[in-house]
Design an enzyme around this catalytic site. Structure first.
Site, mmCIF file in Angstrom:
data_model
loop_
_atom_site.group_PDB
_atom_site.id
_atom_site.type_symbol
_atom_site.label_atom_id
_atom_site.label_comp_id
_atom_site.label_asym_id
_atom_site.label_seq_id
_atom_site.Cartn_x
_atom_site.Cartn_y
_atom_site.Cartn_z
ATOM 1 N N SER A 168 0.822 -1.178 -0.064
ATOM 2 C CA SER A 168 0.095 0.035 -0.056
ATOM 3 C C SER A 168 0.823 1.244 0.114
ATOM 4 O O SER A 168 1.725 1.195 0.209
ATOM 5 C CB SER A 168 -0.859 0.008 1.246
ATOM 6 O OG SER A 168 -1.590 -1.481 1.339
HETATM 7 N N1 SAM Z 1 -1.088 -3.812 3.745
HETATM 8 C C1 SAM Z 1 -0.231 -4.647 3.013
HETATM 9 C C2 SAM Z 1 0.928 -4.283 2.790
HETATM 10 O O1 SAM Z 1 1.456 -3.137 3.244
HETATM 11 O O2 SAM Z 1 1.848 -5.047 1.833
HETATM 12 C C3 SAM Z 1 -0.901 -4.577 1.536
HETATM 13 C C4 SAM Z 1 -1.963 -5.411 1.233
HETATM 14 S S1 SAM Z 1 -2.721 -5.425 -0.250
HETATM 15 C C5 SAM Z 1 -3.335 -3.868 -0.753
HETATM 16 C C6 SAM Z 1 -4.312 -6.520 -0.131
HETATM 17 C C7 SAM Z 1 -3.991 -8.045 0.391
HETATM 18 O O3 SAM Z 1 -5.090 -8.521 0.692
HETATM 19 C C8 SAM Z 1 -3.518 -8.879 -0.649
HETATM 20 O O4 SAM Z 1 -2.070 -9.349 -0.196
HETATM 21 C C9 SAM Z 1 -4.386 -9.695 -1.103
HETATM 22 O O5 SAM Z 1 -3.974 -11.009 -1.440
HETATM 23 C C10 SAM Z 1 -5.169 -9.832 0.275
HETATM 24 N N2 SAM Z 1 -6.491 -10.359 0.290
HETATM 25 C C11 SAM Z 1 -7.261 -10.248 -0.286
HETATM 26 N N3 SAM Z 1 -8.582 -10.685 -0.162
HETATM 27 C C12 SAM Z 1 -8.277 -11.420 0.990
HETATM 28 C C13 SAM Z 1 -9.070 -12.203 1.839
HETATM 29 N N4 SAM Z 1 -10.391 -12.760 1.585
HETATM 30 N N5 SAM Z 1 -8.278 -12.992 2.810
HETATM 31 C C14 SAM Z 1 -7.018 -12.738 3.273
HETATM 32 N N6 SAM Z 1 -6.381 -11.527 2.304
HETATM 33 C C15 SAM Z 1 -7.053 -11.152 1.540
#
Ligand code: SAM
Length: 196
Positions: free
Chosen positions: A41
């Site tokens: 992010s």
């Molecule tokens: N905060 C993280 C970072 O600093 O790197 C970035 C997160 S990224 C924007 C969103 C993450 O949510 C992704 O790695 C994605 O695979 C995960 N994600 C999406 N849907 C999900 C779910 N139902 N359960 C768990 N993780 C999920």
């Protein structure tokens, strides 16, 4: 942690959380690809979300969307324990290696559909969701403890509202919009499809 969230954020080297060509751009205040169609992010937004969640040294925090582990580090530096859920096993495992190397011993990892939370360890004092949900999952509201707060982006791909959800000591749930944001989709039951 004696320093403020902002001081810790300024010291945290974001390049440690990127292991592709985008490492060179880690200093930019932008989301960057981390593989599997996912992003680390935008750092200023990670800071703002962490400040709104306001993790305390006695807090148990649930994070949905481990991703690179960058947000996890900011949470774990201030909370007692962080429970982080990621649906993509490779991302979870890489994040774990990084955070282990950095010396964090207060993080539990799960691979699965985080839109359902992590019921085994509820209630949580704080919940941080880092992918855009279609609606606030009932399970997450249930797993949020009395007096707790949750940050969650809600809305369709391309533009969402970042919500601060509070549960009062009496169990009353309220929410307010903090800002407009753009996050990758939350998959799973309360997301935008299964992703499979
Ligand atoms: N905060 C993280 C970072 O600093 O790197 C970035 C997160 S990224 C924007 C969103 C993450 O949510 C992704 O790695 C994605 O695979 C995960 N994600 C999406 N849907 C999900 C779910 N139902 N359960 C768990 N993780 C999920």
């Amino acid at each position: 942690m004696r320093c403020s969230i902002e001081e810790y954020y300024r010291k945290l080297d974001r390049s440690l959380f990127i292991d592709n060509v985008n490492k060179n751009w880690a200093d930019l205040d932008r989301p960057l690809p981390i593989g599997f169609g996912q992003t680390i992010s935008q750092p200023s937004l990670v800071l703002a979300m962490t400040q709104q969640l306001n993790p305390q040294s006695h807090d148990r925090v649930l994070e949905i969307g481990t991703g690179s582990g960058y947000q996890t580090a900011l949470l774990a530096a201030f909370a007692q324990e962080v429970f982080t859920v990621e649906r993509i096993a490779e991302l979870s495992s890489k994040a774990r290696q990084r955070l282990d190397r950095m010396g964090f011993v207060n993080i539990q990892y799960k691979i699965g559909d985080g839109s359902l939370g992590w019921p085994e360890f509820e209630p949580y004092d704080k919940i941080m969701v880092t992918a855009a949900a279609a609606a606030i999952p009932d399970e997450l509201i249930q797993q949020l403890g009395l007096g707790g707060r949750m940050i969650i982006p809600v809305g369709p791909p391309g533009m969402q509202e970042l919500l601060l959800v509070k549960k009062s000591r009496q169990g009353q749930v309220t929410s307010r919009i903090l800002e407009q944001v753009v996050f990758v989709e939350l998959k799973g039951r309360y997301g935008w499809g299964t992703g499979d």
